[in-house]
Design an enzyme around this catalytic site. Structure first.
Site, short mmCIF file in Angstrom:
data_model
loop_
_atom_site.label_atom_id
_atom_site.label_comp_id
_atom_site.label_asym_id
_atom_site.label_seq_id
_atom_site.Cartn_x
_atom_site.Cartn_y
_atom_site.Cartn_z
N SER A 104 0.81 -1.26 -0.02
CA SER A 104 -0.12 0.30 -0.20
C SER A 104 1.02 1.25 -0.19
CB SER A 104 -1.16 0.24 0.85
OG SER A 104 -2.03 1.22 0.77
N ASP A 241 -2.68 6.38 -3.21
CA ASP A 241 -1.09 5.72 -2.72
C ASP A 241 -0.63 4.56 -3.44
OD1 ASP A 241 -3.32 3.99 -2.16
OD2 ASP A 241 -3.08 3.20 -0.27
N ASP A 243 -1.25 1.03 -3.43
CA ASP A 243 -1.75 -0.20 -4.07
C ASP A 243 -3.17 0.52 -4.38
OD1 ASP A 243 -3.19 0.77 -1.62
OD2 ASP A 243 -3.09 -1.60 -1.49
N ASP A 245 -6.03 2.37 -3.37
CA ASP A 245 -7.20 1.71 -2.45
C ASP A 245 -7.53 2.74 -1.58
OD1 ASP A 245 -5.34 2.19 -0.60
OD2 ASP A 245 -6.08 0.53 0.69
#
Length: 453
Positions: A104, A241, A243, A245
């Site tokens: 992440s 960010d 990843d 999400d």
């Protein structure tokens, strides 16, 4: 041995905690628990695997796919895609489960492995525990024609983009949008979907080299996005960010629009269109009190949960609610996704600007953020924070002083001898004063109690 799974899968330093051997074992265990034990179709179980562009994701992904295939799972390799794309594709393909390899918003040396159950759902604790337990047993190793096969999921990104475009209430024609992809998983699909939606797109932070993910860009470093929005005269900017999400935004003047403000804008819009389930928004206790006040004025109820998107998801599932999230920009649209989706959130936010013809700065005025002060009190016995009488009395005094124009929240750290003191008030000076007084009480009382033992 401590629990391997954390709050968001298994995460740590690649080749430190997270080795190829561990990735292989995790995959073999997940193949049994999420694949064979739950597959009733009489066919070989299938899994979707995706990753962000970290260099370590290459060898970790190879280990995961080897572990799955060697345990009789057919693997669909979706390549580099956002975490919410992996979750969506599990459901779209009707796969048995999915694996996302990402850390992440963490720096490039870290990585992680996250699993999704059938339908793209996050795993409850008991299923994660079952995977850990299975790791202590002998792996399932079929032979011959029973081993799994690995194939490229060639249209994975296209499926995800088509899905996102189908959620839009209004096209983005006429909008100039700057996208900061954090050199991460959304570097390909986010610019494409915004362009397909009609926006004039300026892209930064979309040149991943495996080592630069989240490095000075993205939702944790909004400076470059603010500068780009001003330099290009854009209507708004969207930051993901690593990843993707999460989503944070800036308006045309470069002012930050955080997750609370985004949720306020979208909750009010959904209510106006009759699409906000039971007129409820779900958010954590860390959301600004200004969000609760804005929702109350709009006739929307706020359901508060503990900190973490998993608690938001649980409350949404239990109550059948369709919008929730966190101040960090992790926003969940249950009508369209099973987890937070930064690309989806950015699209929906931009669509409100296009639909209303109002600047993002004006839309964000639906909520007035109260000044917030957070003090981390270190070196105290965090386990006593909810039972100490002097601390409770100090909190009660502070709450009476603030009245309806502020609030107090004391949270023990989950891992360190730290108590987090958060105070919101009508003005910065009051918030700072109350927070410092409370922090001193915590520092004195909990330290004394600790010494007394």
């Amino acid at each position: 041995m401590s629990r391997l799974f954390g709050t968001d899968g298994v995460r740590g330093l690649a080749n430190g905690l997270l080795t190829a051997e561990l990735a292989l074992q995790l995959a073999q265990a997940a193949a049994v628990v999420l694949g064979h034990a739950r597959n009733t179709a009489g066919t070989r179980p299938r899994a979707v695997v995706a990753r962000d562009p970290r260099a370590s994701g290459e060898f970790i992904g190879a280990a995961v796919e080897a572990g799955l295939a060697s345990s009789g799972i057919d693997v669909y390799d979706a390549g580099v895609l956002p975490t919410p794309a992996a979750a969506y594709l599990v459901a779209d393909l009707d796969a048995d489960f999915g694996v996302m390899i990402s850390a992440s918003h963490n720096p490039a040396p870290d990585n992680g492995i996250k699993f999704f159950a059938r339908g793209g759902q996050k795993l409850p604790d008991d299923v994660e525990n079952a995977i850990e337990e299975q790791m202590g047993k002998e792996a399932f190793r079929p032979v011959g024609g029973e081993v799994g096969r690995i194939q490229r999921f060639s249209d994975a990104e296209d499926r995800y983009i088509v899905h996102l475009l189908g959620t839009l209430p209004h096209r983005l024609d006429g909008l100039k949008v700057v996208l900061d992809c954090a050199h991460g998983a959304a570097s390909g699909c986010s610019p494409q979907v915004f362009k397909d939606a009609g926006a004039d797109v300026v892209v930064i932070g979309a040149e991943p080299d495996g080592l630069n993910i989240n490095d000075g860009v993205g939702s944790t470093h909004l400076g470059p996005l603010k500068s780009a929005v001003l330099a290009h005269g854009a209507d708004l900017g969207i930051a993901h960010d690593g990843d993707a999400d999460r989503c944070l935004a800036v308006d045309h003047e470069g002012n930050e629009v955080d997750g609370d403000e985004i949720m306020a804008i979208l909750a009010v819009a959904l209510k106006a269109s009759g699409k906000l389930k039971d007129d409820v928004l779900v958010a954590t206790v860390m959301s600004n009190l200004g969000l609760k006040i804005a929702l109350r004025d709009a006739g929307i109820s706020l359901r508060e949960t503990g900190v973490g998107d998993r608690y938001v998801l649980e409350e949404m599932r239990d109550g059948g609610f369709n919008l929730g999230g966190e101040q960090s920009g992790h926003v969940i649209f249950a009508d369209h996704a099973t987890t937070g989706d930064g690309v989806l959130t950015g699209l929906q936010l931009a669509a409100q600007v296009a639909l209303t013809g109002r600047p993002l700065k004006e839309l964000a005025k639906v909520m007035t953020k109260l000044p917030q002060v957070l003090i981390n009190v270190k070196g105290v016995d965090r386990t006593r924070v909810n039972g100490d009488e002097a601390v409770a009395a100090a909190v009660a005094t502070a709450e009476a002083e603030l009245g309806e124009t502020g609030r107090v929240l004391l949270r023990p750290s989950g891992t360190e001898p730290v108590v987090r003191v958060m105070v919101e008030a009508a003005d910065q000076a009051t918030a700072q004063d109350v927070a410092e007084r409370l922090a001193q009480v915590v520092r004195t009382e909990l330290a004394l109690a600790l010494v007394a033992d």
